[in-house]
Design a protein around this motif. Structure first.
Motif, PDB file in Angstrom:
ATOM      1  N   GLY A  47       0.838  -1.198   0.000  1.00 61.71           N
ATOM      2  CA  GLY A  47       0.000   0.000   0.000  1.00 61.71           C
ATOM      3  C   GLY A  47       0.872   1.247   0.000  1.00 61.71           C
ATOM      4  N   LYS A  48       0.672   2.094   0.989  1.00 63.09           N
ATOM      5  CA  LYS A  48       1.436   3.337   1.094  1.00 63.09           C
ATOM      6  C   LYS A  48       2.600   3.217   2.077  1.00 63.09           C
ATOM      7  CE  LYS A  48      -2.574   6.193  -0.100  1.00 63.09           C
ATOM      8  NZ  LYS A  48      -3.470   7.294   0.345  1.00 63.09           N
ATOM      9  N   GLU A  49       2.887   1.999   2.490  1.00 61.93           N
ATOM     10  CA  GLU A  49       3.949   1.772   3.482  1.00 61.93           C
ATOM     11  C   GLU A  49       5.139   1.069   2.854  1.00 61.93           C
ATOM     12  OE1 GLU A  49       3.340   0.221   7.728  1.00 61.93           O
ATOM     13  OE2 GLU A  49       4.202  -1.511   6.675  1.00 61.93           O
ATOM     14  N   LEU A  50       6.334   1.595   3.129  1.00 64.92           N
ATOM     15  CA  LEU A  50       7.580   0.952   2.740  1.00 64.92           C
ATOM     16  C   LEU A  50       8.274   0.481   4.012  1.00 64.92           C
ATOM     17  CD1 LEU A  50       9.728   0.235   0.576  1.00 64.92           C
ATOM     18  CD2 LEU A  50      10.742   2.494   1.002  1.00 64.92           C
ATOM     19  N   ALA A  51       8.426  -0.840   4.171  1.00 68.32           N
ATOM     20  CA  ALA A  51       9.117  -1.418   5.316  1.00 68.32           C
ATOM     21  C   ALA A  51      10.558  -1.723   4.930  1.00 68.32           C
ATOM     22  CB  ALA A  51       8.405  -2.686   5.791  1.00 68.32           C
ATOM     23  N   VAL A  52      11.477  -1.422   5.851  1.00 66.19           N
ATOM     24  CA  VAL A  52      12.904  -1.661   5.631  1.00 66.19           C
ATOM     25  C   VAL A  52      13.399  -2.545   6.771  1.00 66.19           C
ATOM     26  CG1 VAL A  52      15.153  -0.632   5.204  1.00 66.19           C
ATOM     27  CG2 VAL A  52      13.070   0.654   4.641  1.00 66.19           C
ATOM     28  N   GLN A  53      13.745  -3.790   6.441  1.00 70.22           N
ATOM     29  CA  GLN A  53      14.215  -4.722   7.454  1.00 70.22           C
ATOM     30  C   GLN A  53      15.703  -4.976   7.278  1.00 70.22           C
ATOM     31  OE1 GLN A  53      13.741  -9.126   7.338  1.00 70.22           O
ATOM     32  NE2 GLN A  53      12.490  -8.860   9.184  1.00 70.22           N
ATOM     33  N   TYR A  54      16.420  -4.929   8.402  1.00 66.44           N
ATOM     34  CA  TYR A  54      17.853  -5.206   8.417  1.00 66.44           C
ATOM     35  C   TYR A  54      18.088  -6.515   9.181  1.00 66.44           C
ATOM     36  CZ  TYR A  54      18.012  -0.165   7.516  1.00 66.44           C
ATOM     37  OH  TYR A  54      17.815   1.086   7.004  1.00 66.44           O
ATOM     38  N   LYS A  55      18.988  -7.335   8.668  1.00 67.60           N
ATOM     39  CA  LYS A  55      19.451  -8.525   9.378  1.00 67.60           C
ATOM     40  C   LYS A  55      20.977  -8.503   9.357  1.00 67.60           C
ATOM     41  CE  LYS A  55      17.626 -12.387   8.071  1.00 67.60           C
ATOM     42  NZ  LYS A  55      16.930 -13.477   7.310  1.00 67.60           N
ATOM     43  N   VAL A  56      21.571  -8.480  10.544  1.00 65.59           N
ATOM     44  CA  VAL A  56      23.023  -8.501  10.668  1.00 65.59           C
ATOM     45  C   VAL A  56      23.408  -9.829  11.312  1.00 65.59           C
ATOM     46  CG1 VAL A  56      25.069  -7.364  11.590  1.00 65.59           C
ATOM     47  CG2 VAL A  56      23.056  -6.000  10.980  1.00 65.59           C
ATOM     48  N   LYS A  57      24.251 -10.589  10.645  1.00 65.87           N
ATOM     49  CA  LYS A  57      24.673 -11.884  11.186  1.00 65.87           C
ATOM     50  C   LYS A  57      26.169 -11.899  11.418  1.00 65.87           C
ATOM     51  CE  LYS A  57      24.316 -16.871  10.783  1.00 65.87           C
ATOM     52  NZ  LYS A  57      23.660 -18.022  10.137  1.00 65.87           N
ATOM     53  N   ASN A  58      26.559 -12.371  12.595  1.00 69.47           N
ATOM     54  CA  ASN A  58      27.955 -12.626  12.914  1.00 69.47           C
ATOM     55  C   ASN A  58      28.295 -14.019  12.404  1.00 69.47           C
ATOM     56  OD1 ASN A  58      30.470 -13.027  14.022  1.00 69.47           O
ATOM     57  ND2 ASN A  58      29.821 -12.800  16.163  1.00 69.47           N
ATOM     58  N   LEU A  59      29.131 -14.106  11.391  1.00 65.18           N
ATOM     59  CA  LEU A  59      29.459 -15.389  10.774  1.00 65.18           C
ATOM     60  C   LEU A  59      30.571 -16.136  11.491  1.00 65.18           C
ATOM     61  CD1 LEU A  59      29.332 -14.376   6.987  1.00 65.18           C
ATOM     62  CD2 LEU A  59      27.513 -15.374   8.393  1.00 65.18           C
ATOM     63  N   SER A  60      31.159 -15.499  12.497  1.00 69.15           N
ATOM     64  CA  SER A  60      32.235 -16.153  13.244  1.00 69.15           C
ATOM     65  C   SER A  60      31.675 -17.201  14.192  1.00 69.15           C
ATOM     66  CB  SER A  60      33.028 -15.118  14.047  1.00 69.15           C
ATOM     67  OG  SER A  60      33.920 -15.753  14.948  1.00 69.15           O
ATOM     68  N   GLU A  61      32.381 -18.315  14.335  1.00 70.97           N
ATOM     69  CA  GLU A  61      31.975 -19.362  15.270  1.00 70.97           C
ATOM     70  C   GLU A  61      32.556 -19.155  16.656  1.00 70.97           C
ATOM     71  OE1 GLU A  61      33.034 -23.117  13.622  1.00 70.97           O
ATOM     72  OE2 GLU A  61      31.599 -22.990  11.956  1.00 70.97           O
ATOM     73  N   THR A  62      33.437 -18.160  16.805  1.00 77.71           N
ATOM     74  CA  THR A  62      34.153 -18.017  18.080  1.00 77.71           C
ATOM     75  C   THR A  62      34.056 -16.626  18.707  1.00 77.71           C
ATOM     76  OG1 THR A  62      36.196 -17.542  16.867  1.00 77.71           O
ATOM     77  CG2 THR A  62      35.806 -19.839  17.525  1.00 77.71           C
TER      78      THR A  62
END
Length: 296
Positions: free
Chosen positions: A118-133
């Motif tokens: 509709g008239k809404e723009l949603a902005v989703q961020y996903k930040v992932k730490n790929l380190s196992e340690t």
């Protein structure tokens, strides 16, 4: 340039920085988003990652090793991969590489999803730490600039911001140092609204730079009694809301910026893991945050 659209809005997004380039009202034929006119400010809606603002001496430390990074980080200057796209959505991704590792020694994935309903723009961020340690500190902010006045109706000072939940006058803002760069002092100060829950746009309020609101804000609405158009941002995932327009220039735009993180505190070079406002991700953990913009 990537385009998503529906019957109300046409959205253009650059692959560089996954930065919004146009938010066009197809009914009334005007653009809500600032043009990026370099006479004032050459950007439009950069993504701030993995820092917000400027670092002391453009440097920081991690485990006593020093790194350098320019203001607002590097995400805005890299081309993102377009992972998926449909008529009303676009999904972008940036992962660490040799260049990012030189200034930010972490394995990460930053995903940005734009979805138009509709008239809404949603902005989703996903930040992932790929380190196992190791843990990963970061800040993330959105920096969209909006044309004010909207649709050339009235002037800058005809517009107001209102908030939900309603803010009590005066409000708390993060105190900024008087020096040439917008470092924080580590304290808050009070800022007087023109009346309860109404921030009136006045260029004088920005003569000393940005205003970082340290208040619980769910939504903020930019509007004017002279205009039928308005913009409402839902920002409850972000602990800070920043307002900015160019100092001493009377520029025809206002940035309304949800921040998860803060600029450096004035002083010496600091450790990124101890920086106020930063998010710390555990190994293989993911942080999600979202804001939305409704255009009327």
């Amino acid at each position: 340039m990537i385009t998503i659209e529906n019957e109300f809005l046409s959205i253009q997004i650059k692959e560089k920085g996954a930065e919004l380039a146009k938010i066009y009202n197809k009914i009334d034929s005007f653009d809500y988003l600032w043009s990026g006119d370099s006479q004032y400010w050459g950007r439009q809606a950069p993504v701030l990652f993995p820092i917000i603002g400027k670092l002391n001496q453009d440097a920081y430390t991690i485990e006593e090793k020093e790194y350098t990074m320019s203001q607002h980080g590097f995400a805005r200057d890299f081309n993102f991969e377009l992972v998926d796209q449909g008529e009303n959505y676009a999904h972008f991704c940036l992962t660490d590489n040799e260049q990012t590792q030189m200034v930010y020694p972490f394995q990460f994935k930053l995903e940005i999803n734009y979805t138009l309903e509709g008239k809404e723009l949603a902005v989703q961020y996903k930040v992932k730490n790929l380190s196992e340690t190791g843990t990963m500190p970061f800040a993330l902010g959105a920096h969209p600039g909006f044309n004010v006045p909207l649709n050339d109706t009235g002037v800058f000072s005809d517009y107001n911001l209102t908030f939900e939940p309603a803010l009590t006058n005066p409000i708390k803002v993060v105190e900024i140092d008087d020096g040439p760069f917008p470092f924080i002092t580590g304290k808050n100060k009070e800022f007087a609204l023109i009346k309860e829950n109404v921030f009136g746009l006045d260029y004088k309020n920005f003569d000393n730079g940005l205003l970082i609101l340290d208040e619980d804000v769910n939504t903020v609405t930019l509007s004017s009694p002279l205009s039928q158009n308005k913009i409402t941002l839902e920002v409850s995932d972000f602990p800070y809301l920043t307002l900015w327009t160019l100092e001493n220039k009377q520029a025809p735009f206002l940035c309304i910026e949800p921040f998860y993180g803060l600029p450096d505190q004035i002083g010496k070079i600091g450790d990124l893991s101890n920086k106020k406002g930063n998010c710390i991700l555990d190994p293989l953990d993911t942080k999600k945050m979202q804001f939305s913009m409704t255009f009327e």
